[in-house]
Design a protein around this motif. Structure first.
Motif, mmCIF file in Angstrom:
data_model
loop_
_atom_site.group_PDB
_atom_site.id
_atom_site.type_symbol
_atom_site.label_atom_id
_atom_site.label_comp_id
_atom_site.label_asym_id
_atom_site.label_seq_id
_atom_site.Cartn_x
_atom_site.Cartn_y
_atom_site.Cartn_z
ATOM 1 N N ARG A 375 1.429 5.736 -0.148
ATOM 2 C CA ARG A 375 1.636 5.568 1.290
ATOM 3 C C ARG A 375 0.606 4.646 1.912
ATOM 4 N NH1 ARG A 375 1.208 9.389 6.098
ATOM 5 N NH2 ARG A 375 -0.227 10.613 4.821
ATOM 6 N N TRP A 376 -0.614 4.625 1.391
ATOM 7 C CA TRP A 376 -1.659 3.793 1.990
ATOM 8 C C TRP A 376 -1.365 2.307 1.826
ATOM 9 C CZ3 TRP A 376 -4.766 0.413 -0.796
ATOM 10 C CH2 TRP A 376 -4.804 0.575 -2.178
ATOM 11 N N ILE A 377 -0.599 1.941 0.793
ATOM 12 C CA ILE A 377 -0.218 0.532 0.627
ATOM 13 C C ILE A 377 0.666 0.091 1.791
ATOM 14 C CG2 ILE A 377 1.062 -1.083 -0.810
ATOM 15 C CD1 ILE A 377 -1.542 -0.364 -2.053
ATOM 16 N N PHE A 378 1.620 0.933 2.187
ATOM 17 C CA PHE A 378 2.457 0.630 3.348
ATOM 18 C C PHE A 378 1.598 0.507 4.612
ATOM 19 C CE2 PHE A 378 5.496 2.539 0.460
ATOM 20 C CZ PHE A 378 6.653 1.783 0.651
ATOM 21 N N HIS A 379 0.590 1.358 4.718
ATOM 22 C CA HIS A 379 -0.219 1.396 5.939
ATOM 23 C C HIS A 379 -1.049 0.132 6.135
ATOM 24 C CE1 HIS A 379 -0.086 6.094 6.199
ATOM 25 N NE2 HIS A 379 1.094 5.525 6.294
ATOM 26 N N LEU A 380 -1.367 -0.577 5.053
ATOM 27 C CA LEU A 380 -2.131 -1.817 5.206
ATOM 28 C C LEU A 380 -1.379 -2.800 6.087
ATOM 29 C CD1 LEU A 380 -3.464 -2.416 1.561
ATOM 30 C CD2 LEU A 380 -4.532 -1.133 3.429
ATOM 31 N N GLY A 381 -0.108 -2.992 5.791
ATOM 32 C CA GLY A 381 0.680 -3.928 6.587
ATOM 33 C C GLY A 381 0.996 -3.419 7.969
ATOM 34 N N GLN A 382 1.273 -2.119 8.089
ATOM 35 C CA GLN A 382 1.594 -1.563 9.397
ATOM 36 C C GLN A 382 0.390 -1.614 10.329
ATOM 37 O OE1 GLN A 382 2.955 2.097 7.703
ATOM 38 N NE2 GLN A 382 5.108 1.571 7.912
ATOM 39 N N ASN A 383 -0.795 -1.345 9.813
ATOM 40 C CA ASN A 383 -1.997 -1.471 10.637
ATOM 41 C C ASN A 383 -2.246 -2.922 11.034
ATOM 42 O OD1 ASN A 383 -3.215 1.100 11.156
ATOM 43 N ND2 ASN A 383 -3.690 1.272 8.985
ATOM 44 N N LEU A 384 -1.923 -3.846 10.146
ATOM 45 C CA LEU A 384 -2.079 -5.266 10.461
ATOM 46 C C LEU A 384 -1.232 -5.642 11.671
ATOM 47 C CD1 LEU A 384 -3.432 -7.875 9.260
ATOM 48 C CD2 LEU A 384 -1.251 -8.286 8.119
ATOM 49 N N ILE A 385 0.003 -5.138 11.702
ATOM 50 C CA ILE A 385 0.884 -5.412 12.836
ATOM 51 C C ILE A 385 0.353 -4.761 14.111
ATOM 52 C CG2 ILE A 385 3.217 -5.041 13.734
ATOM 53 C CD1 ILE A 385 4.185 -5.138 10.802
ATOM 54 N N LEU A 386 -0.079 -3.516 14.002
ATOM 55 C CA LEU A 386 -0.588 -2.814 15.175
ATOM 56 C C LEU A 386 -1.823 -3.500 15.756
ATOM 57 C CD1 LEU A 386 -0.244 0.857 13.897
ATOM 58 C CD2 LEU A 386 1.099 -0.209 15.703
ATOM 59 N N ASP A 387 -2.677 -4.021 14.895
ATOM 60 C CA ASP A 387 -3.907 -4.668 15.357
ATOM 61 C C ASP A 387 -3.662 -6.020 16.018
ATOM 62 O OD1 ASP A 387 -5.546 -2.638 14.571
ATOM 63 O OD2 ASP A 387 -6.159 -3.555 12.687
ATOM 64 N N ASN A 532 -9.528 -3.684 5.420
ATOM 65 C CA ASN A 532 -8.300 -2.906 5.515
ATOM 66 C C ASN A 532 -8.499 -1.476 5.994
ATOM 67 O OD1 ASN A 532 -5.974 -4.634 4.372
ATOM 68 N ND2 ASN A 532 -7.619 -4.929 2.872
ATOM 69 N N PHE A 533 -9.703 -0.955 5.932
ATOM 70 C CA PHE A 533 -9.939 0.424 6.348
ATOM 71 C C PHE A 533 -10.902 0.543 7.522
ATOM 72 C CE2 PHE A 533 -8.656 0.704 1.884
ATOM 73 C CZ PHE A 533 -7.632 1.636 1.966
ATOM 74 N N HIS A 534 -11.519 -0.569 7.916
ATOM 75 C CA HIS A 534 -12.456 -0.534 9.040
ATOM 76 C C HIS A 534 -12.052 -1.496 10.153
ATOM 77 C CE1 HIS A 534 -15.734 2.130 7.676
ATOM 78 N NE2 HIS A 534 -15.428 1.718 6.461
ATOM 79 N N PHE A 535 -12.113 -2.770 9.890
ATOM 80 C CA PHE A 535 -11.972 -3.760 10.972
ATOM 81 C C PHE A 535 -11.378 -5.046 10.434
ATOM 82 C CE2 PHE A 535 -14.081 -7.404 13.172
ATOM 83 C CZ PHE A 535 -13.394 -7.305 14.368
ATOM 84 N N HIS A 536 -10.331 -5.523 11.113
ATOM 85 C CA HIS A 536 -9.700 -6.785 10.755
ATOM 86 C C HIS A 536 -9.525 -7.575 12.042
ATOM 87 C CE1 HIS A 536 -6.619 -8.964 7.988
ATOM 88 N NE2 HIS A 536 -7.128 -9.784 8.871
#
Length: 543
Positions: A375-387, A532-536
């Motif tokens: 699931r965390w692999i999916f979250h990398l891209g979803q967080n990218l969009i949210l940010d 990917n887990f702190h700040f982009h």
């Protein structure tokens, strides 16, 4: 941003560039032939006949973003008001809740503690205050008898909020723990669609509210033939901006340029590199209970206060067009099952300037991806969009705050149908819901100053620490980084300690190469973890 969907006027096609590992559905052709355009949201239902979420679509609602509502509709709904504290609110998906410890959450400005009562085999939602001296119960623990224990003085509570033990009370003295003043406040709660919901009123009158009114139900989230992956993220702007941003497909090509590649329809006129184009959005219903709209082949609905989702259906039994050798065209029925996909956004008001989103995209095809990919692999891209548009909306919210919610329609120039749903939402907010979330006087209305960009776009405290999958990956990758660093130092130490002639030149150079590779890998991994887990950070100007 969170409108993690492309405009439905062309094939639904989301791609991520090399900066993301998020495998998203691609090349979904949305079939435009609907047998029943009135019932365009079949997937969301009430589980009780007394509480119907939808009624027939009213043809009197304007489809133009600038046109006022029909006078008849205005008169019919004049007395209807939306009650913010007479609704269910989601807290978290249960996949991100730990049964061995309490969790502190804020919803509607209310601090609650969530914990698993193993004696009753239920999740409990209580006020996050110990009745003793108001210490937060979320900082406590679950004791050996399955009770919630306050970590300040050890008071213990069961799932009904009753105090079962006060360590400081004499054993042969009066049973002071049985006093009503020793009880913790309990809120009605339920689990639906694998999400924990609570009712923000602890009055005993609402103890059994679940029997008469339930949260909006989405059958696909419970259907084993559909894939489902949740992500939860705390957002540094308010509920109102979160909802309207999800309702806005026109920003995708710009705010998420280079992250979400949306194909341009062949008949469109491409006026810029991003491919923005006119969008034909029609609002089909607007009342106190719902907003519905058509976006080409897509169907969208908003169920106040929290649920907004899009429903797509394509392929299936309508058949395929096949050419035969005679030159005639024949229609042959297809054995292929109808493909369905949803984008489900559950938006939670937390406090002024803060909100929380729960997102899922159930589909009944390509379900293998969710079973084999963490699931965390999916979250990398979803967080990218949210940010990618978080800062834009954070600043926008502060400007709109100065304007005032009731002046939104006057101040904002929205001449195109691309903004139709956003305009409808603002009308709903002003007409039925008091113009904003009802915080019941908990806040003075001011928004906090904008923090540094790195703090504003922080992923660790807004997602990673609360996500069971990402938290586990974060700890594992950090451990791997340490192992690589130790390995590189250890190999160099072996080479340095080896006596001249003990190791051949080839062996010596091989060990040095291995040490360098371990060091480079550890440095790359450190950058990957931080990014990917702190700040982009993002700079739209250089995309």
């Amino acid at each position: 941003m969170q409108a993690i969907k492309a405009s439905p006027f062309s094939p639904f096609h989301l791609n991520l560039n090399s900066t993301s590992s998020f495998p998203i559905i691609t090349n979904l052709y949305i079939h435009q032939n609907y047998e029943n355009p009135i019932s365009c949201f079949p997937s969301i239902q009430s589980q009780n006949a007394k509480f119907k979420l939808f009624t027939a679509i009213s043809p009197s609602v304007s489809t133009e973003s600038e046109t006022p509502l029909d006078e008849k509709t205005e008169n019919e709904n004049q007395e209807e008001k939306f009650e913010w504290y007479a609704e269910w609110y989601p807290i978290m998906p249960i996949c991100d809740l730990d049964k061995w410890r309490p969790h502190g959450k804020k919803v509607m400005g209310i601090d609650v503690v969530v914990w698993w009562d193993r004696n009753e085999k239920e999740w409990k939602v209580m006020d996050d205050s110990c009745p003793h001296r108001y210490a937060p119960l979320s900082e406590g623990r679950i004791d050996q008898w399955g009770r919630l224990q306050c970590v300040y003085h050890g008071w213990c509570f069961n799932g009904a909020g009753d105090c079962k033990f006060i360590p400081q009370a004499p054993r042969d003295g009066p049973p002071v723990h049985t006093s009503k003043r020793a009880c913790a406040t309990v809120y009605p709660s339920c689990v639906q669609n694998d999400i924990l919901w609570f009712w923000p009123n602890s009055d005993p009158l609402y103890k059994d509210i679940y029997l008469t009114k339930r949260p909006p139900y989405i059958p696909e989230l419970d259907d084993s033939s559909f894939s489902k992956t949740f992500i939860v993220r705390d957002i540094s702007y308010g509920y109102e901006l979160l909802i309207e941003n999800l309702m806005d497909p026109a920003h995708v090509q710009y705010s998420h340029y280079g992250i979400m590649n949306v194909p341009v329809a062949p008949q469109s006129v491409k006026a810029d590199r991003e491919g923005g184009r006119p969008l034909d959005i029609t609002v089909t219903k607007l009342d106190v209970n719902a907003i519905t709209a058509n976006q080409g082949p897509g169907r969208n609905t908003f169920v106040p206060p929290c649920v907004y989702y899009s429903y797509f259906s394509f392929g299936g039994p309508q058949g395929k067009t096949t050419a035969v050798s005679s030159g005639n065209v024949q229609e042959k029925p297809s054995a292929e099952k109808q493909k369905k996909a949803l984008l489900v956004f559950i938006c939670i008001p937390v406090s002024p300037g803060h909100s929380r989103i729960i997102f899922a995209s159930p589909r009944n095809f390509a379900t293998w991806a969710d079973r084999i990919i963490p699931r965390w692999i999916f979250h990398l891209g979803q967080n990218l969009i949210l940010d990618s548009d978080l800062y834009l909306l954070h600043v926008e919210e502060r400007k709109l705050k100065e304007i005032g919610s009731y002046n939104w329609h006057k101040a904002c120039y929205v001449p195109t149908k691309a903004d139709a749903i956003v305009v409808a939402f603002r009308r709903w907010l002003n007409k039925y819901a008091g113009g904003q979330v009802d915080w019941r006087g908990k806040y003075n209305g001011d928004l906090l100053p904008t923090p540094p960009r790195e703090q504003l776009l922080d992923r660790y405290w807004t997602h990673t620490v609360n996500c069971t999958s990402c938290n586990l990956a974060y700890k594992g990758l950090n451990a791997l980084e340490v192992v690589l660093q130790i390995a590189s130092i250890g190999v160099i130490a072996i080479v340095a300690a080896a006596k001249q002639g003990t190791l051949s030149v080839v062996a010596r150079y091989s060990l040095v190469t291995i040490a360098l590779l371990c060091f480079v890998a550890s440095r790359w991994l450190s950058h990957f973890i931080y990014k990917n887990f702190h700040f982009h950070d993002y700079d739209h100007a250089f995309r």
